[in-house]
Scaffold this motif. Structure first.
Motif, PDB file in Angstrom:
ATOM      1  N   ALA A   1       0.819  -1.239  -0.223  1.00 46.59           N
ATOM      2  CA  ALA A   1       0.123  -0.072   0.115  1.00 46.59           C
ATOM      3  C   ALA A   1       0.807   1.215  -0.126  1.00 46.59           C
ATOM      4  CB  ALA A   1      -0.864   0.090   1.194  1.00 46.59           C
ATOM      5  N   VAL A   2       0.522   2.084  -1.004  1.00 42.33           N
ATOM      6  CA  VAL A   2       1.575   3.517  -1.156  1.00 42.33           C
ATOM      7  C   VAL A   2       0.432   4.540  -0.632  1.00 42.33           C
ATOM      8  CG1 VAL A   2       2.724   4.934  -2.450  1.00 42.33           C
ATOM      9  CG2 VAL A   2       2.840   2.531  -2.919  1.00 42.33           C
ATOM     10  N   VAL A   3       0.754   5.391   0.191  1.00 42.13           N
ATOM     11  CA  VAL A   3       0.033   6.610   0.660  1.00 42.13           C
ATOM     12  C   VAL A   3       0.749   7.948   0.126  1.00 42.13           C
ATOM     13  CG1 VAL A   3      -0.573   7.903   2.429  1.00 42.13           C
ATOM     14  CG2 VAL A   3      -0.709   5.371   2.598  1.00 42.13           C
ATOM     15  N   GLU A   4       0.294   8.448  -0.778  1.00 43.57           N
ATOM     16  CA  GLU A   4       0.574   9.640  -1.457  1.00 43.57           C
ATOM     17  C   GLU A   4      -0.462  11.029  -1.497  1.00 43.57           C
ATOM     18  OE1 GLU A   4       2.423  12.617  -3.127  1.00 43.57           O
ATOM     19  OE2 GLU A   4       3.584  10.754  -2.921  1.00 43.57           O
ATOM     20  N   ILE A   5       0.210  12.024  -0.754  1.00 41.27           N
ATOM     21  CA  ILE A   5      -1.008  13.199  -0.752  1.00 41.27           C
ATOM     22  C   ILE A   5      -1.093  13.894  -1.864  1.00 41.27           C
ATOM     23  CG2 ILE A   5       0.851  14.850  -0.060  1.00 41.27           C
ATOM     24  CD1 ILE A   5      -1.115  15.767   2.196  1.00 41.27           C
ATOM     25  N   GLU A   6      -0.306  13.712  -2.916  1.00 41.98           N
ATOM     26  CA  GLU A   6      -0.454  14.819  -4.051  1.00 41.98           C
ATOM     27  C   GLU A   6      -0.966  14.050  -5.282  1.00 41.98           C
ATOM     28  OE1 GLU A   6      -0.249  17.486  -3.590  1.00 41.98           O
ATOM     29  OE2 GLU A   6       1.258  18.186  -2.390  1.00 41.98           O
ATOM     30  N   GLU A   7      -2.245  14.117  -5.477  1.00 39.44           N
ATOM     31  CA  GLU A   7      -3.172  13.578  -6.378  1.00 39.44           C
ATOM     32  C   GLU A   7      -2.481  13.484  -7.739  1.00 39.44           C
ATOM     33  OE1 GLU A   7      -5.867  12.715  -9.611  1.00 39.44           O
ATOM     34  OE2 GLU A   7      -5.239  14.816  -8.898  1.00 39.44           O
ATOM     35  N   PRO A   8      -2.072  14.507  -8.279  1.00 38.55           N
ATOM     36  CA  PRO A   8      -1.529  15.014  -9.538  1.00 38.55           C
ATOM     37  C   PRO A   8      -0.224  14.062  -9.743  1.00 38.55           C
ATOM     38  CG  PRO A   8      -2.091  17.181  -8.598  1.00 38.55           C
ATOM     39  CD  PRO A   8      -2.011  16.038  -7.456  1.00 38.55           C
ATOM     40  N   LEU A   9       0.288  13.643  -9.055  1.00 37.57           N
ATOM     41  CA  LEU A   9       1.526  12.698  -9.071  1.00 37.57           C
ATOM     42  C   LEU A   9       1.058  11.277  -9.442  1.00 37.57           C
ATOM     43  CD1 LEU A   9       4.755  12.210  -9.179  1.00 37.57           C
ATOM     44  CD2 LEU A   9       4.523  12.272  -6.603  1.00 37.57           C
ATOM     45  N   ILE A  10      -0.121  10.808  -8.530  1.00 34.78           N
ATOM     46  CA  ILE A  10      -0.580   9.585  -8.826  1.00 34.78           C
ATOM     47  C   ILE A  10      -0.969   9.606 -10.160  1.00 34.78           C
ATOM     48  CG2 ILE A  10      -2.366   8.160  -8.074  1.00 34.78           C
ATOM     49  CD1 ILE A  10      -2.290   9.258  -5.230  1.00 34.78           C
ATOM     50  N   ARG A  11      -1.753  10.597 -10.648  1.00 30.05           N
ATOM     51  CA  ARG A  11      -2.372  10.660 -12.099  1.00 30.05           C
ATOM     52  C   ARG A  11      -1.353  10.692 -13.138  1.00 30.05           C
ATOM     53  NH1 ARG A  11      -3.447  15.563 -13.708  1.00 30.05           N
ATOM     54  NH2 ARG A  11      -4.168  16.184 -11.752  1.00 30.05           N
ATOM     55  N   TRP A  12      -0.162  11.398 -13.105  1.00 31.45           N
ATOM     56  CA  TRP A  12       0.841  11.393 -13.879  1.00 31.45           C
ATOM     57  C   TRP A  12       1.599   9.753 -13.857  1.00 31.45           C
ATOM     58  CZ3 TRP A  12       3.371  16.353 -11.518  1.00 31.45           C
ATOM     59  CH2 TRP A  12       2.355  17.480 -11.617  1.00 31.45           C
ATOM     60  N   MET A  13       1.700   9.067 -12.873  1.00 32.91           N
ATOM     61  CA  MET A  13       2.025   7.746 -12.823  1.00 32.91           C
ATOM     62  C   MET A  13       1.342   6.740 -13.541  1.00 32.91           C
ATOM     63  SD  MET A  13       5.264   7.276 -11.419  1.00 32.91           S
ATOM     64  CE  MET A  13       5.157   5.716 -10.405  1.00 32.91           C
TER      65      MET A  13
ATOM     66  N   ALA B   1      -0.493  -3.904  -5.601  1.00 31.69           N
ATOM     67  CA  ALA B   1       0.073  -2.462  -5.244  1.00 31.69           C
ATOM     68  C   ALA B   1      -1.483  -1.688  -5.054  1.00 31.69           C
ATOM     69  CB  ALA B   1       0.966  -1.796  -6.254  1.00 31.69           C
ATOM     70  N   THR B   2      -1.585  -0.997  -4.048  1.00 26.29           N
ATOM     71  CA  THR B   2      -2.634  -0.202  -3.804  1.00 26.29           C
ATOM     72  C   THR B   2      -2.195   1.186  -3.450  1.00 26.29           C
ATOM     73  OG1 THR B   2      -3.899  -1.955  -2.894  1.00 26.29           O
ATOM     74  CG2 THR B   2      -4.698   0.385  -2.325  1.00 26.29           C
ATOM     75  N   ILE B   3      -2.872   2.181  -4.360  1.00 23.63           N
ATOM     76  CA  ILE B   3      -2.412   3.679  -4.023  1.00 23.63           C
ATOM     77  C   ILE B   3      -3.501   4.287  -3.298  1.00 23.63           C
ATOM     78  CG2 ILE B   3      -1.367   5.636  -5.311  1.00 23.63           C
ATOM     79  CD1 ILE B   3       0.062   3.272  -5.640  1.00 23.63           C
ATOM     80  N   VAL B   4      -3.152   5.002  -2.302  1.00 23.10           N
ATOM     81  CA  VAL B   4      -4.025   5.757  -1.254  1.00 23.10           C
ATOM     82  C   VAL B   4      -3.697   7.165  -1.380  1.00 23.10           C
ATOM     83  CG1 VAL B   4      -5.026   5.930   0.805  1.00 23.10           C
ATOM     84  CG2 VAL B   4      -4.559   4.010   0.097  1.00 23.10           C
ATOM     85  N   ASN B   5      -4.578   7.949  -1.799  1.00 22.27           N
ATOM     86  CA  ASN B   5      -4.470   9.493  -2.005  1.00 22.27           C
ATOM     87  C   ASN B   5      -4.853  10.141  -0.519  1.00 22.27           C
ATOM     88  OD1 ASN B   5      -5.920  12.394  -3.914  1.00 22.27           O
ATOM     89  ND2 ASN B   5      -4.122  12.156  -2.750  1.00 22.27           N
ATOM     90  N   ALA B   6      -3.935  10.303   0.298  1.00 21.76           N
ATOM     91  CA  ALA B   6      -3.979  10.818   1.774  1.00 21.76           C
ATOM     92  C   ALA B   6      -2.850  11.211   2.263  1.00 21.76           C
ATOM     93  CB  ALA B   6      -4.605   9.612   2.400  1.00 21.76           C
ATOM     94  N   ASP B   7      -3.135  12.030   3.288  1.00 26.54           N
ATOM     95  CA  ASP B   7      -1.847  12.324   4.227  1.00 26.54           C
ATOM     96  C   ASP B   7      -1.451  11.133   5.040  1.00 26.54           C
ATOM     97  OD1 ASP B   7      -0.390  14.553   5.800  1.00 26.54           O
ATOM     98  OD2 ASP B   7      -1.441  13.527   7.358  1.00 26.54           O
ATOM     99  N   ILE B   8      -0.103  10.919   5.159  1.00 27.93           N
ATOM    100  CA  ILE B   8       0.335   9.697   5.700  1.00 27.93           C
ATOM    101  C   ILE B   8       0.318   9.700   7.098  1.00 27.93           C
ATOM    102  CG2 ILE B   8       2.663  10.951   6.203  1.00 27.93           C
ATOM    103  CD1 ILE B   8       1.817   7.246   5.466  1.00 27.93           C
ATOM    104  N   ALA B   9      -0.061  10.980   7.776  1.00 33.17           N
ATOM    105  CA  ALA B   9      -0.044  10.924   9.248  1.00 33.17           C
ATOM    106  C   ALA B   9      -1.568  10.206   9.565  1.00 33.17           C
ATOM    107  CB  ALA B   9      -0.014  12.359   9.857  1.00 33.17           C
ATOM    108  N   MET B  10      -2.638  10.901   8.585  1.00 34.16           N
ATOM    109  CA  MET B  10      -3.955  10.397   8.788  1.00 34.16           C
ATOM    110  C   MET B  10      -4.213   8.915   8.377  1.00 34.16           C
ATOM    111  SD  MET B  10      -7.372  12.083   7.049  1.00 34.16           S
ATOM    112  CE  MET B  10      -7.103  13.841   7.806  1.00 34.16           C
ATOM    113  N   ALA B  11      -3.299   8.514   7.593  1.00 35.53           N
ATOM    114  CA  ALA B  11      -3.595   7.093   7.116  1.00 35.53           C
ATOM    115  C   ALA B  11      -2.928   6.456   8.117  1.00 35.53           C
ATOM    116  CB  ALA B  11      -2.717   6.879   5.982  1.00 35.53           C
TER     117      ALA B  11
END
Length: 229
Positions: A95-107, A124-134
């Motif tokens: 599981a990957v937590v990434e806060i920046e949605e555009p970066l996920i989209r570009w990938m 692989a699972t991509i989660v668009n969220a803040d890591i502290a919250m996740a």
């Protein structure tokens, strides 16, 4: 007629978020192949030329765990840490937590050319969220937690990421690890205070320095590792 190699740096994608701008640039390299570079708020984050420390973030941790079935990665970046994790056949879930949605989209869309192949892996699972919250809301445990969400506590891209290196968050990471699980944190500079806090939380922690060439300049990157009991 002799062809002249371009020395131009080209911006290929830009997005404005509530945290600032996220930019992908392409620049030429002496090796011939173009280099993709990620910048956030004007600060260099990583590129596709020097990926050693992103890969070592995963490789060192994977060596420390006998059965790393589940892995949590904080920070997608350009995908090299995730790619190394998925190269290990023991891994069943990443599981990957990434806060920046555009970066996920570009990938996903191929703006980062190697992105679609990496994210196509069903583990692989991509989660668009803040890591502290996740981390705070996580309901399952992990054998490895790998954090590369900023340039380290001494050179923050986003001031809010300061909490990632503090005791409360590190305690949450410890509680999220299965017995014998490992936490690894990437830093662009030495972070003795982080090392000390990790030792307080985990009882023991280790610093590893990795020497690299960054745009032809010698640099040192650091990994901080601790194991749950």
């Amino acid at each position: 007629m002799v062809a002249v190699e371009s020395t131009e740096i080209v911006e290929i994608a830009r997005a404005e978020t509530e945290r600032g701008d996220v930019v992908l640039r392409r620049r030429p390299s002496e090796a011939g192949a173009d280099v993709l570079e990620l910048r956030v708020n004007g600060v260099f984050v990583m590129d596709t030329l020097e990926t050693t420390s992103e890969i070592e973030l995963a490789a060192q941790a994977l060596e420390l765990v006998d059965d790393p079935r589940s892995v949590l990665i904080g920070g997608l970046g350009l995908g090299f840490t995730l790619q190394r994790v998925l190269a290990d056949p023991r891994v069943e879930r990443a599981a990957v937590v990434e806060i920046e949605e555009p970066l996920i989209r570009w990938m996903r869309e191929g703006t980062v050319p190697h992105g679609p192949a990496i994210l196509a892996d069903r583990r692989a699972t991509i989660v668009n969220a803040d890591i502290a919250m996740a981390i705070a809301e996580a309901r399952s445990t992990y054998d490895l937690v790998l954090l590369d969400v900023d340039n380290g506590p001494g050179y923050l891209v986003h001031q809010a990421n300061e909490a990632v290196y503090e005791e409360h968050f590190l305690q949450q990471c410890r509680d999220l690890l299965s017995p014998g699980g490992v936490l690894v944190i990437w830093s662009g500079n030495p972070a003795p205070e982080l090392l000390e806090v990790m030792r307080e939380v985990f009882g023991a922690a280790e610093e590893q320095r990795h020497d690299v060439l960054l745009q032809d300049r010698p640099e040192g990157y650091y990994l901080y590792l601790a194991r749950s009991t």
